[in-house]
Design an enzyme around this catalytic site. Structure first.
Site, PDB file in Angstrom:
ATOM      1  N   ASP A   1     -12.055   1.670   2.872  1.00  0.00           N
ATOM      2  CA  ASP A   1     -12.230   0.219   2.826  1.00  0.00           C
ATOM      3  C   ASP A   1     -13.683  -0.161   2.556  1.00  0.00           C
ATOM      4  OD1 ASP A   1     -10.205  -1.678   3.049  1.00  0.00           O
ATOM      5  OD2 ASP A   1      -9.902  -1.290   5.186  1.00  0.00           O
TER       6      ASP A   1
ATOM      7  N   GLN B   1      -5.811  -2.002   9.192  1.00  0.00           N
ATOM      8  CA  GLN B   1      -5.541  -3.343   8.659  1.00  0.00           C
ATOM      9  C   GLN B   1      -6.173  -4.402   9.554  1.00  0.00           C
ATOM     10  OE1 GLN B   1      -3.972  -3.872   5.684  1.00  0.00           O
ATOM     11  NE2 GLN B   1      -4.379  -6.033   5.919  1.00  0.00           N
TER      12      GLN B   1
ATOM     13  N   LYS C   1       0.838  -1.205   0.000  1.00  0.00           N
ATOM     14  CA  LYS C   1       0.000   0.000   0.000  1.00  0.00           C
ATOM     15  C   LYS C   1       0.871   1.252   0.000  1.00  0.00           C
ATOM     16  CE  LYS C   1      -3.793  -2.377   2.166  1.00  0.00           C
ATOM     17  NZ  LYS C   1      -4.313  -2.904   3.422  1.00  0.00           N
TER      18      LYS C   1
END
Ligand code: GUN
Length: 286
Positions: A120, A97, A53
């Site tokens: 997300d 995460q 990322k």
């Protein structure tokens, strides 16, 4: 023999487009898209993901902040960081995460993120918007699956789509996205009986069960589009999908490989979502 969909190439094309758009946004409005990534603990797979990322942010001319927190960080400390990032004008996307350590409730954390910065697409606000067919941020892996199909000119409307797997991250959201695009959708899972009778009906088959090579040639109809979301590390170190690739390749019309299919699309979609959040222009749904 199927066409193999090159997810790596398609993801790279998208990253190039995102970079060009990010540079225009900076030029036009002085805005640099900013993404914050929080990692709690030392999960090796998660560390690899966040390194990818970080590299993608650099390549796309984004601003990024990374928080690497120790395994014993408290929920309160994480919530304090999220509150700060919600207010931070340089940050347009916040990603925590998963999985989180067991003492932290992921729902509490996800619900603390400003839905406009939830790149997300996991916040109940964004899930609700997807449910009603009026999506805002959509989860990256399922969004990447639709993008792969669109860029390969695969029709969705009116097709029979079967999804194997019902996770909150892939199976359920991809089912809704396909339904919103007018497919006829069936979701299968571990309790589904006579699975192969259902999968053989599929014109589009999405394998997202997390079981290595469970989709065999006799479960697939001739000419089906096969999307493999599985990433399974075998004892000998090989990476395999949920589809028995070489035998299904013979029957399908299109198939995604593992690695190099759906995987690279997830990060590309994360950057697309962050760019959209930064520009304040959420795209119209197809
Ligand atoms: N862990 C595995 N996939 C994902 C993802 O798409 N987003 C986040 N935040 N964590 C993950």
């Amino acid at each position: 023999m199927a066409v193999i969909i090159d997810g790596k190439k398609i993801a790279q094309d998208i990253l190039d487009e995102v970079r060009a758009e990010a540079l225009r946004l900076k030029e036009r409005a002085g805005i640099i898209p900013g993404l914050a990534v929080l990692l709690v603990g030392n999960d090796p797979a998660s560390r690899i993901y966040i390194r990818h990322k970080e590299n993608a942010c650099k390549a796309a001319a984004f601003f990024s902040r990374e928080f690497k927190l120790s395994q014993d960080t408290s929920e309160k400390e994480i919530l304090a960081i999220i509150r700060e990032l919600n207010r931070d004008k340089k940050i347009h996307g916040i990603l925590v995460q998963l999985p989180l350590p067991r003492h932290i409730n992921p729902t509490t954390i996800i619900e603390a993120i400003d839905p406009r910065k939830d790149v997300d697409g996991f916040h109940p606000y964004n899930l609700g918007r997807l449910f009603t067919g009026n999506s805002y941020h959509m989860a990256c892996t399922p969004k990447g699956i639709l993008e792969l199909m669109d860029r390969s000119s695969i029709a969705i409307e009116g097709k029979r789509a079967v999804i194997v797997g019902r996770s909150n991250i892939v199976g359920k959201p991809v089912a809704l996205m396909l339904l919103n695009r007018h497919a006829t959708v069936t979701v299968c899972h571990t309790k589904t009986q006579k699975l192969s009778l259902v999968t053989r009906q599929a014109e589009i088959l999405i394998a997202a069960a997390g079981r290595p090579e469970m989709i065999r040639a006799n479960m697939v109809s001739d000419g089906a589009v096969i999307i493999d979301v599985g990433i399974n590390r075998m004892d000998d170190g090989r990476l395999v999908g949920d589809v028995a690739f070489s035998e299904v390749l013979e029957k399908a019309s299109y198939i995604t490989p593992v690695p190099g299919g759906v995987g690279p699309m997830t990060i590309a979609m994360l950057l697309v979502n962050t760019l959209n959040a930064a520009s304040g222009q959420m795209p119209k749904q197809k």
